[in-house]
Design a protein around this motif. Structure first.
Motif, PDB file in Angstrom:
ATOM      1  N   VAL A 247       0.864  -1.175   0.000  1.00 52.94           N
ATOM      2  CA  VAL A 247       0.000   0.000   0.000  1.00 52.94           C
ATOM      3  C   VAL A 247       0.901   1.224   0.000  1.00 52.94           C
ATOM      4  CG1 VAL A 247      -1.816   1.277   1.207  1.00 52.94           C
ATOM      5  CG2 VAL A 247      -1.769  -1.233   1.315  1.00 52.94           C
ATOM      6  N   GLU A 248       0.646   2.132  -0.930  1.00 50.46           N
ATOM      7  CA  GLU A 248       1.494   3.319  -1.091  1.00 50.46           C
ATOM      8  C   GLU A 248       0.663   4.587  -0.919  1.00 50.46           C
ATOM      9  OE1 GLU A 248       3.639   5.489  -4.865  1.00 50.46           O
ATOM     10  OE2 GLU A 248       4.007   3.346  -4.610  1.00 50.46           O
ATOM     11  N   ARG A 253       4.609   8.984  -1.882  1.00 49.37           N
ATOM     12  CA  ARG A 253       5.103   7.753  -2.504  1.00 49.37           C
ATOM     13  C   ARG A 253       5.729   6.802  -1.475  1.00 49.37           C
ATOM     14  NH1 ARG A 253       2.727  10.348  -6.252  1.00 49.37           N
ATOM     15  NH2 ARG A 253       3.286  10.040  -8.436  1.00 49.37           N
ATOM     16  N   ARG A 254       5.401   6.997  -0.212  1.00 47.54           N
ATOM     17  CA  ARG A 254       5.904   6.117   0.841  1.00 47.54           C
ATOM     18  C   ARG A 254       5.087   4.831   0.878  1.00 47.54           C
ATOM     19  NH1 ARG A 254       8.584   6.604   5.888  1.00 47.54           N
ATOM     20  NH2 ARG A 254       7.941   4.940   7.326  1.00 47.54           N
ATOM     21  N   ILE A 255       5.760   3.680   1.067  1.00 50.85           N
ATOM     22  CA  ILE A 255       5.076   2.413   1.249  1.00 50.85           C
ATOM     23  C   ILE A 255       4.653   2.344   2.710  1.00 50.85           C
ATOM     24  CG2 ILE A 255       5.228  -0.095   1.065  1.00 50.85           C
ATOM     25  CD1 ILE A 255       5.348   1.470  -1.596  1.00 50.85           C
ATOM     26  N   VAL A 256       3.341   2.501   2.953  1.00 51.30           N
ATOM     27  CA  VAL A 256       2.841   2.573   4.327  1.00 51.30           C
ATOM     28  C   VAL A 256       2.362   1.222   4.845  1.00 51.30           C
ATOM     29  CG1 VAL A 256       2.242   5.007   4.194  1.00 51.30           C
ATOM     30  CG2 VAL A 256       0.567   3.301   3.458  1.00 51.30           C
ATOM     31  N   GLY A 257       2.152   0.266   3.960  1.00 45.73           N
ATOM     32  CA  GLY A 257       1.733  -1.063   4.378  1.00 45.73           C
ATOM     33  C   GLY A 257       2.227  -2.122   3.407  1.00 45.73           C
ATOM     34  N   TRP A 258       2.543  -3.301   3.915  1.00 46.64           N
ATOM     35  CA  TRP A 258       2.970  -4.401   3.048  1.00 46.64           C
ATOM     36  C   TRP A 258       2.751  -5.728   3.771  1.00 46.64           C
ATOM     37  CZ3 TRP A 258       6.616  -7.096   5.655  1.00 46.64           C
ATOM     38  CH2 TRP A 258       7.426  -6.384   6.556  1.00 46.64           C
TER      39      TRP A 258
END
Length: 389
Positions: A247-248, A253-258
């Motif tokens: 999730v970006e 443009r930070r990846i806040v969830g993975w």
């Protein structure tokens, strides 16, 4: 025939050395038996210790046929070098003579200097004069920048091309233009890691309801947490596929969830969403939106229920329209190009650790993003927070 210099074959030299090394005879004893000097034997023994049998390429008497073969081989080697030098020199032939000299200097261990000078159309005396002179201020500056470029390239594990290398140089106080950096990288043989062929992972062949495309490719929200994008990709390992859902936040443009797992289920995408919600508990009122493709995982009741519970609007790309989710596609492309395609993961756990390091220590915190003015997502958010307190 007294006084005529003795010529010893390679086989003779090797046999003499073996009398010392294998029969354990002293150098003096072998020299006495063979009627040669101890100094010569010491020379052969030392050469053999460094190069083995290759130390004696053969210096005995040759028949006329053998001499002709030797000359033909030497001529073939010379012609091959004359063919290869222009191939390897690339665009250096169109550059100033100083750059040609620099290219020759850097490859003097590969080909004879006299041959390179002749093939590249420069004088040998000019080359030696150039090599003996004191370096100019421009040459010194060029070497310093090349060293700095190499250092940056190593720090980011080869993931940057010339635009991001240039941005990093400027951030470190080195004033230069991006074209000059590209030239230096070509000269030093430095290049960013490259990508491989795209593989489709979206399964949109299902009967579940799908949402409209709300962002319509408007990828520039003016505040954090307004629009998230989500997607799934695959990572090859020797144990089989590892699937990554991410999730970006479009703003930074930070990846806040993975989330990573060996199966591509709704649990995978919900876990990535849960991480994002845990990290970003304060979402913006009516403008919160999450965009994904039409895959069955995102259309599932499991995922849709969590969006409803959090009062998040769902948006989905059009059929076969990968550009509708271009920012997430860009992240996955960077991940593959800069990391995955250069690894050979033995296990899924090994891949998970590697991808975790890429996302959390490099992509979010260090990697310069062209859409953010060549700063990292973390820095972009810090700047925004300082000015919007």
């Amino acid at each position: 025939m007294a006084g005529k210099r003795k010529v010893h074959t390679a086989e003779f030299k090797l046999s003499a050395v073996k009398m010392i090394t294998e029969q354990k005879l002293s150098v003096a004893e072998v020299a006495r038996r063979l009627g040669i000097s101890e100094n010569l034997l010491h020379t052969w023994k030392k050469a053999h210790a460094h190069k083995g049998a290759d130390a004696f390429p053969g210096s005995g008497h040759q028949t006329p046929q053998e001499e002709e073969i030797r000359k033909l081989r030497a001529e073939v080697k010379r012609l091959e070098m004359e063919r290869d030098i222009p191939k390897k020199s690339g665009g250096v032939l169109r550059q100033p003579v100083e750059l040609i000299f620099a290219w020759i200097e850097g490859r003097k261990s590969e080909w004879p200097i006299v041959l390179m000078c002749r093939v590249l159309g420069v004088s040998r005396s000019g080359f030696y004069a150039w090599r003996s002179r004191e370096p100019s201020a421009a040459d010194t500056r060029r070497e310093q920048l090349i060293d700095e470029v190499k250092a940056i390239h190593a720090e980011v594990k080869g993931r940057y091309g010339s635009p991001r290398i240039h941005a990093e140089l400027v951030a470190r106080g080195q004033e230069c233009c991006v074209n000059f950096v590209a030239e230096l990288m070509r000269e030093a043989g430095i290049a960013a890691k490259t990508k491989r062929k795209f593989r489709q992972t979206t399964d949109s062949n299902h009967a579940m309801p799908v949402a409209e495309n709300v962002p319509a490719r408007a990828f520039d929200p003016d505040q954090p947490n307004a629009v998230w994008v989500a997607d799934i990709t695959y990572i090859p390992t020797r144990e089989g596929w590892l699937y990554l859902a991410a999730v970006e936040d479009l703003f930074s443009r930070r990846i806040v969830g993975w989330s990573m797992d060996q199966t591509m289920t709704s649990r995978l995408v919900v876990d990535a969403l849960e991480m994002a919600l845990h990290r970003r508990p304060t979402l913006l009122g009516s403008s919160r939106l999450t965009h994904s493709d039409r895959g069955s995982q995102y259309a599932s009741e499991h995922y849709q229920r969590r969006l409803r519970e959090e009062r998040i609007t769902c948006s989905m790309s059009g059929v076969g329209q990968c550009w509708d989710n271009a920012p997430m596609e860009s992240f996955f492309a960077s991940l593959k190009k800069e990391l995955v395609h250069h690894e050979d993961y033995a296990t899924r756990d090994q891949a998970k650790a590697s991808i975790f390091e890429y996302i959390e220590t490099f992509y979010n915190r260090v990697r310069r993003h062209s859409a953010l003015g060549d700063v990292a997502p973390d820095e972009y958010e810090r700047t925004y927070n300082r000015t919007h307190r």
